[in-house]
Design an enzyme around this catalytic site. Sequence first.
Site, short mmCIF file in Angstrom:
data_model
loop_
_atom_site.label_atom_id
_atom_site.label_comp_id
_atom_site.label_asym_id
_atom_site.label_seq_id
_atom_site.Cartn_x
_atom_site.Cartn_y
_atom_site.Cartn_z
N GLY A 123 0.81 -1.22 0.00
CA GLY A 123 0.00 0.00 0.00
C GLY A 123 0.84 1.27 0.00
N GLY A 124 2.07 1.18 -0.54
CA GLY A 124 2.93 2.36 -0.63
C GLY A 124 3.58 2.74 0.69
N GLU A 155 16.89 -0.82 -3.35
CA GLU A 155 16.92 -0.91 -4.81
C GLU A 155 17.42 0.41 -5.37
OE1 GLU A 155 12.89 -1.73 -6.05
OE2 GLU A 155 13.10 -3.88 -5.79
N HIS A 212 4.98 2.16 -14.14
CA HIS A 212 4.57 0.98 -13.38
C HIS A 212 3.61 0.21 -14.30
CE1 HIS A 212 2.76 -1.04 -9.65
NE2 HIS A 212 1.99 -1.42 -10.65
N GLU A 232 4.08 -7.03 -10.60
CA GLU A 232 4.34 -5.61 -10.86
C GLU A 232 5.76 -5.43 -11.41
OE1 GLU A 232 1.36 -3.45 -7.68
OE2 GLU A 232 3.48 -3.51 -7.15
N GLU A 278 7.39 -6.53 -7.52
CA GLU A 278 6.80 -7.37 -6.47
C GLU A 278 5.63 -8.14 -7.06
OE1 GLU A 278 4.44 -5.87 -3.32
OE2 GLU A 278 3.59 -4.23 -4.49
N ASN A 295 1.67 -9.19 -6.06
CA ASN A 295 0.53 -9.06 -5.14
C ASN A 295 -0.29 -10.33 -5.25
OD1 ASN A 295 1.17 -6.45 -4.22
ND2 ASN A 295 0.26 -5.54 -6.03
N ARG A 337 -3.16 -11.50 -4.55
CA ARG A 337 -4.56 -11.26 -4.20
C ARG A 337 -5.27 -10.58 -5.36
NH1 ARG A 337 -4.17 -5.74 -3.93
NH2 ARG A 337 -2.15 -4.98 -3.19
N VAL A 343 -7.15 -3.86 -6.57
CA VAL A 343 -8.12 -2.76 -6.62
C VAL A 343 -8.57 -2.51 -8.07
CG1 VAL A 343 -8.47 -0.29 -6.22
CG2 VAL A 343 -7.16 -1.64 -4.55
P1 ADP Z 1 -3.46 -2.52 -5.52
O1 ADP Z 1 -2.04 -2.98 -5.67
O2 ADP Z 1 -4.51 -3.56 -5.62
O3 ADP Z 1 -3.71 -1.32 -6.28
P2 ADP Z 1 -2.99 -1.08 -3.16
O4 ADP Z 1 -1.52 -1.21 -3.04
O5 ADP Z 1 -3.56 0.23 -3.53
O6 ADP Z 1 -3.56 -2.22 -4.06
O7 ADP Z 1 -3.63 -1.57 -1.83
C1 ADP Z 1 -4.98 -1.96 -1.77
C2 ADP Z 1 -5.53 -1.61 -0.45
O8 ADP Z 1 -4.95 -2.44 0.52
C3 ADP Z 1 -5.27 -0.21 -0.02
O9 ADP Z 1 -6.38 0.20 0.70
C4 ADP Z 1 -4.04 -0.31 0.84
O10 ADP Z 1 -4.03 0.71 1.81
C5 ADP Z 1 -4.21 -1.68 1.44
N1 ADP Z 1 -2.98 -2.44 1.62
C6 ADP Z 1 -2.15 -2.87 0.66
N2 ADP Z 1 -1.15 -3.61 1.17
C7 ADP Z 1 -1.35 -3.66 2.51
C8 ADP Z 1 -0.70 -4.28 3.59
N3 ADP Z 1 0.40 -5.01 3.45
N4 ADP Z 1 -1.21 -4.10 4.82
C9 ADP Z 1 -2.31 -3.37 4.99
N5 ADP Z 1 -2.99 -2.78 4.01
C10 ADP Z 1 -2.53 -2.91 2.78
P1 ADP Z 2 3.92 -1.61 -2.42
O1 ADP Z 2 4.08 -2.99 -1.86
O2 ADP Z 2 3.72 -0.58 -1.39
O3 ADP Z 2 2.94 -1.56 -3.55
P2 ADP Z 2 6.02 -1.49 -4.43
O4 ADP Z 2 7.31 -2.20 -4.26
O5 ADP Z 2 5.05 -2.07 -5.38
O6 ADP Z 2 5.36 -1.28 -3.01
O7 ADP Z 2 6.31 0.01 -4.85
C1 ADP Z 2 5.27 0.99 -4.86
C2 ADP Z 2 5.59 2.05 -5.91
O8 ADP Z 2 6.84 2.70 -5.62
C3 ADP Z 2 5.75 1.52 -7.31
O9 ADP Z 2 4.52 1.41 -7.99
C4 ADP Z 2 6.68 2.54 -7.95
O10 ADP Z 2 5.97 3.66 -8.41
C5 ADP Z 2 7.56 2.96 -6.80
N1 ADP Z 2 8.82 2.20 -6.79
C6 ADP Z 2 9.07 1.07 -6.12
N2 ADP Z 2 10.33 0.62 -6.33
C7 ADP Z 2 10.92 1.52 -7.16
C8 ADP Z 2 12.22 1.65 -7.75
N3 ADP Z 2 13.17 0.75 -7.51
N4 ADP Z 2 12.45 2.70 -8.56
C9 ADP Z 2 11.48 3.60 -8.80
N5 ADP Z 2 10.25 3.55 -8.28
C10 ADP Z 2 9.94 2.53 -7.46
MG MG Z 3 3.08 -2.58 -5.32
#
Ligand code: ADP
Ligand code: ADP
Ligand code: MG
Length: 448
Positions: free
Chosen positions: A163-164, A199, A207, A274, A287, A289, A291, A294
């Site tokens: 979730g960023g 990284e 993305h 992703e 990564e 996901n 599941r 959204v």
């Molecule tokens: P997607 O990758 O499906 O777009 P998001 O990264 O936006 O999903 O996350 C989907 C929802 O789940 C969001 O409401 C986010 O805040 C929540 N979320 C994602 N990962 C986690 C996590 N590890 N723990 C708790 N909430 C999470």
């Molecule tokens: P989350 O589990 O919170 O979704 P991610 O690893 O998918 O985390 O990263 C979330 C976002 O952060 C990505 O969609 C991308 O925009 C940015 N990001 C992640 N890793 C990198 C990277 N190595 N370089 C640039 N942007 C990144």
């Molecule tokens: Mg992600």
Amino acid sequence: MFSKILIANRGEIAVRIIRACNEMGIKTVAVYSEADAQALHVNLADESYCIGPALLKDSYLNMTALIDVAIATGCQAVHPGYGLLSENPRFAELCEKCNIKFIGPDWRVIAKMGDKDEARRTMKAAGVPVVPGLDEITDIAEAKKFAGEIGYPVIVKAAAGGGGRGIRIVWKEEDFENAVLTASAEAQSAFGNGKCYLEKYLTDVKHVEMQIVADNQGNVVCLGERDCSMQRKNQKLIEESPCVTLKPEVRKEMMRCAVLAAKTVNYTSLGTIEFLLDKNNKFYFMEMNTRLQVEHPVTEYVTGIDIVKWQIRIAAGIEFMYKQEDIRFRGCAVECRINSEDARNNFRPSCGQIKFMHIPGGPWVRFDTAIYQDYVIPPYYDSMIGKLIVYARERTEAIRKMQASLCELVIDGVNTNAELSGDILAQPEFKDGTYCTNFLEKFLKNYQ
Ligand code: ADP
Ligand code: ADP
Ligand code: MG
């Protein structure tokens, strides 16, 4: 097929799953917190049970309360939605121990891919390209040395993140130590695990993620990509499919890698791989996901496949009806996440009562939401209150349809980001599809 399913979630995704169940003739059991007694999913389900106070940890994250309801009501399966417990291997394992099917992959696979740095290593070993980086930060001084070698900027990420959250971008060496410590502390409190990895931070990247469907018969099918580069603070805001700038031969190779990634871990159920895609058409695994996502409706529009129904069928052991060569991609779909927040006031969350609302309609306009007139948005949960999704044969038409739909959408009583999304769609970088993950931050500098 299951005759009754427990939905361990709330909001629009709980409603989405209930709708799939209704069409499939499956009874639904909803759970809710004390703050959610008036929530739509509670009303739409066949049965509903309060499982505790408002805070997530006291209700929607209370595993034993969820399992108790599932057993007491005779559910054969649990759908976790997204967020909450959807990527929690302990919950999936608990379901298995109690003889309840967790609608998702095996808990061991969730654990393997949920540890993002282990996932990186697994993918690297399988031949899937990963972002250059350091698998685990054990010694800060050593990691700092490594960061200097690959060059700044670098990104520090929590292994258990999602979730960023648990992410820090480091632009210069002197900020490195502090970034690791704060990312680790944030991850420790949010995910109960402070492990971080490193990284190279790639700039001017897109993305691009691949939707996977894998059944228990060994079929792994890729339903194409979604461009999720329109992000604020690493969280997606607008998603679309296809990714207009993706070259056919690169798409083919990314799809091959996504299928390979899923096969490498014997993946079953829905999943998303992703990637980051750079200007030279090089792509890197970021990564998985494990599941439902959204933004899944975007894929549903371009493939014509109801992926939530298939997720449930696959959990029940049914073979996926389509082979890779049966998948046809048609037209363009765009999704805007509607958040209750004040885009002109530093995105401050906005709660309160919906005084009036009007949902846009017309051909290929879909609004997935759990709000309704007079509903009071509680302050405890996600700010995403709906998703507007449109489809058209041509991308320019899809964008115009989205702009018109955003204009038609009325949600009175709370602030939303709908106007911001409309403004983004009008930008030349959106129109030509060249926008990267850093676009919105630049755009917002002149917005407020
Ligand atoms: P997607 O990758 O499906 O777009 P998001 O990264 O936006 O999903 O996350 C989907 C929802 O789940 C969001 O409401 C986010 O805040 C929540 N979320 C994602 N990962 C986690 C996590 N590890 N723990 C708790 N909430 C999470
Ligand atoms: P989350 O589990 O919170 O979704 P991610 O690893 O998918 O985390 O990263 C979330 C976002 O952060 C990505 O969609 C991308 O925009 C940015 N990001 C992640 N890793 C990198 C990277 N190595 N370089 C640039 N942007 C990144
Ligand atoms: Mg992600």
